[in-house]
Design an enzyme around this catalytic site. Sequence first.
Site, PDB file in Angstrom:
ATOM      1  N   GLU A 185      47.128  47.861  50.003  1.00  0.00           N
ATOM      2  CA  GLU A 185      48.034  46.849  49.456  1.00  0.00           C
ATOM      3  C   GLU A 185      49.321  46.756  50.277  1.00  0.00           C
ATOM      4  O   GLU A 185      50.419  46.643  49.736  1.00  0.00           O
ATOM      5  CB  GLU A 185      48.352  47.151  47.992  1.00  0.00           C
ATOM      6  CG  GLU A 185      47.137  47.100  47.091  1.00  0.00           C
ATOM      7  CD  GLU A 185      47.477  47.217  45.616  1.00  0.00           C
ATOM      8  OE1 GLU A 185      46.841  46.532  44.815  1.00  0.00           O
ATOM      9  OE2 GLU A 185      48.384  48.008  45.276  1.00  0.00           O
ATOM     10  N   GLU A 260      39.851  45.757  43.833  1.00  0.00           N
ATOM     11  CA  GLU A 260      40.357  46.366  42.600  1.00  0.00           C
ATOM     12  C   GLU A 260      40.272  45.319  41.497  1.00  0.00           C
ATOM     13  O   GLU A 260      41.079  44.380  41.454  1.00  0.00           O
ATOM     14  CB  GLU A 260      41.796  46.885  42.762  1.00  0.00           C
ATOM     15  CG  GLU A 260      41.912  48.075  43.702  1.00  0.00           C
ATOM     16  CD  GLU A 260      43.312  48.681  43.734  1.00  0.00           C
ATOM     17  OE1 GLU A 260      44.144  48.342  42.861  1.00  0.00           O
ATOM     18  OE2 GLU A 260      43.582  49.491  44.642  1.00  0.00           O
TER      19      GLU A 260
END
Length: 624
Positions: A185, A260
């Site tokens: 991320e 995710e």
Amino acid sequence: MKKKYIYIALSLFLCAKAPAQTQPINGSHTFALGDEAFMLDGKPFQMISGEMHYPRVPRAAWRSRMKMAKAMGLNTIGTYVFWNVHEPQKGKFSFSGEDDITEFVNIAKQEGLWVVLRPSPYVCAEWEFGGYPYWLQNEKGLVVRSKETQYLKEYEAYIKEVGKRLAPLQINHGGNILMVQIENEYGSYGSDKEYLAINQRMFKEAGFDGLLYTCDPAADLVAGHLPGLMPAVNGLDDPAKVKTLIRENHNGKGPFYIAEWYPAWFDWWGTTHHTVPAKDYASKLDGVLGAGISINMYMFHGGTTRGFMNGANYKETTAFEPQISSYDYDAPLDEAGNATPKFMAFREVIEKHLPAGKKLPAVPAAKPTVSVPAFKLTQQAVLLSNLPAAVKNATPLTFEDLNQDYGYVLYRTKLTGGKSGLLKLTDLRDYAVVMVNGKMIGTLDRRLKQDGMEVNLPKGEVTLDLLVENMGRINFGKFLLQNKKGITENVSFAGNELKGWQMYSLPFADTKALKFTAATGKNSNESPVVRKGSFTLSNVADTYFDMESWGKGVVWVNGHNLGKYWGIGPQQTVYVPAEWLKKGANEVVVLELLKPEQTELQGIQKPVLDKLGKPTILKISAVK
């Protein structure tokens, strides 16, 4: 609603009748990117993965959790690799015992599961310092997640150690690791493509020569994606939007991967337990799978963040938010590894999308639990009587200055009493028990933006003790660079800075050095204490220590640190896995900060993760 739970219970019972089937992954295989889907051995492959972290599950339970993954319909397991687990001190690596990630991957292979590996090395994951080892902060000039020379040097040394063990387990080398994620991320933190390219190069040099990818939330994907690698998206489950976003960043092509997918969420101290109804997400799962999109659900099984490895969030508007030890996450598999209604709902959806003629393995029976009748902790070690050698300095030193990773530091100084005034700890990180002449008089809590209290000192020479707890280094956002612990600036009383400090390191890596005596009760309610006792089992099974009547502290069983408890909730129990218990006597040690008069403990059969309590407030501000 009642009918629904009867149906689920009946399903679990019936499924438990037949043993789970295991088909190991053998032989050589290929894995590649197709224009629309992943290609396994030249055929389209839809990855249905679930995240499960090896440090959050006892090693002895890894296999049983993976059998549960197969029973829900997963074909892949996703896991981070945690730098601070494997290099807790600079140059000292650990990949054995509970840290043996190689064995974790091998067990997955034996159980017929592929693996998505996420060495990152930054993981976030509600984990201490986002997975970074604390000692990086002691390297002069080091800046994490950057091109700074010292950071890249330490990062490279670490990733090569990981590569030695895990690169040979990639699918292109005969193993079951399908692909490997670089960074994590990153688009939520920065946008330096050169830095990402350095990540890619270091991974390849470490032996990760298979499929590499990046993952980012939808809003940050452009910033965090390295052109040429497969982009994956987090937190988005609208099939049309997922496909459009990935195509726009991957030359108009797939595969389409939600790295995710969140069917639940985590908790932090003092806030309501987070739950997400299964019905709200079963339909979303159905839509994603029906669109041919691959997923990794975060989490499939959360487990427990044991020891001192919980992280924290920091928001300038809401301040400091340390996470609880339970990582139950309201996931399909609960903290103890049992199927939940969400598990059964997701299993039903996944079953709809199986190839014709394929059946899922039976769901293993729920693990047994045991009640432990109330028992006394008959020995005690008063913390102030069990201090190591002191480090002296004119001003307070941080944990990092003391080369200490986790736990507590006791700060001590002496001053002339007979005065009243404001005791102020500038930039306290994170929680302090304040003692005067060995007696607790109050607490200070960074969560509540407390850094001072009015104090009336008795006459004569006064000993001031400040027991400071590291409640977890920040694991997300720009504050990664502001993560030192302890008293990070200074202490003043009545407007005057206090000097002449002694620091006592109390990392509590274990409790072996403590000197216990019979618990007489004398002076037990005046300062933090460590209590020890035992309970006896004739049959070993999971249990949950009920900590609701206790204050704040840590629990060990048979030498294993089970994690923290705190009366403010929402977690009121500590999970005790059967894998760490034994027939006969089992030793329990409890560090209690706020209610040292407590001596009784019991084990109950169900967790309590959703009950907020009132904080223990020490109202005394004067000592006679």
